[in-house]
Design an enzyme around this catalytic site. Structure first.
Site, PDB file in Angstrom:
ATOM      1  N   HIS A 193       8.229 -29.399 -12.269  1.00 52.92           N
ATOM      2  CA  HIS A 193       9.608 -29.790 -11.991  1.00 52.92           C
ATOM      3  C   HIS A 193       9.531 -30.971 -11.036  1.00 52.92           C
ATOM      4  O   HIS A 193       8.621 -31.050 -10.205  1.00 52.92           O
ATOM      5  CB  HIS A 193      10.369 -28.631 -11.349  1.00 52.92           C
TER       6      HIS A 193
ATOM      7  N   CYS B 119      14.268 -31.956 -16.658  1.00 53.35           N
ATOM      8  CA  CYS B 119      14.368 -32.460 -15.284  1.00 53.35           C
ATOM      9  C   CYS B 119      13.563 -33.744 -15.090  1.00 53.35           C
ATOM     10  O   CYS B 119      13.963 -34.631 -14.318  1.00 53.35           O
ATOM     11  CB  CYS B 119      13.915 -31.394 -14.297  1.00 53.35           C
TER      12      CYS B 119
END
Length: 213
Positions: A68, A146
């Protein structure tokens, strides 16, 4: 008896035989792409990368890590996650605070991307505009995750992209379509985004959220 004159021709400076074929041997050496120093008024743009499970400590070296990422600028970190509603999935956290993201996340490293001329107010306006593309209901592990957001954000801020290894999972998952169904929902909707959704719900009208288009 006449003395023969010996003429010495000076050859251009060369570091090796390859230089006769190329202007300089330096052209064969890798050049480091170092960020230029900031101009007055510019702010640093930093990519914060997180491991999304403990197995990353063993598998990331093989290039198959699950990451992430968020972009840190002007003291805030911006990231993107999925939810079922037709509004932005972009949220704000304290930079490098893995606790705000949830227990599945572990901070890994920061990568300096460059510098931006955008003011804090302009950055927030840019986040609002990007939120129209990166809506919660449009999250997709392979083509709108993301890391796609942080890539688009960095390109808009300073015309520099994130490192390719950060989003390698998108390519891997394109070869293994069912992979997204195997991931915990907490990875797609981190704790910080859940808090953002709750705040959005309190500030919105009592009517139900807009139906996804």
């Amino acid at each position: 008896m006449m003395k023969k004159k010996i003429y010495i021709t000076r050859l251009p400076k060369q570091s090796c035989g390859i230089c006769t074929m190329f202007p300089s041997c330096m052209s064969l050496l890798p050049r480091r792409n170092e960020p230029r120093p900031p101009r007055p008024g510019q702010a640093p743009v930093v990519l914060n990368v997180y491991d999304m499970y403990w197995t990353n400590w063993y598998t990331a070296g093989a290039g198959v890590g699950v990451f992430h990422s968020g972009v840190q600028v002007h003291g805030s970190e911006w990231a993107y996650g999925g939810h079922p509603y037709a509004f932005t999935g972009v949220f704000e956290i304290t930079p490098r605070d893995e606790r705000e993201l949830g227990e599945q996340f572990r901070f890994r490293q920061s990568v300096h991307i460059g510098y931006t001329d955008f003011s804090e107010e302009e950055v927030r306006r840019l986040v609002t505009e990007l939120g129209k593309q990166f809506r919660g209901d449009r999250y997709h592990l392979m083509n709108n995750n993301c890391n796609h957001f942080t890539s688009a954000f960095c390109l808009a801020l300073c015309d520099r992209d994130i490192p390719a290894w950060v989003n390698r999972l998108a390519y891997v998952s394109s070869c293994v379509p069912f992979l997204q169904r195997c991931l915990p929902k907490e990875w797609l909707t981190p704790t910080a985004l859940q808090h953002s959704l709750a705040a959005h719900s309190r500030s919105s009208s009592p009517s139900s959220p807009t139906t996804p288009q």
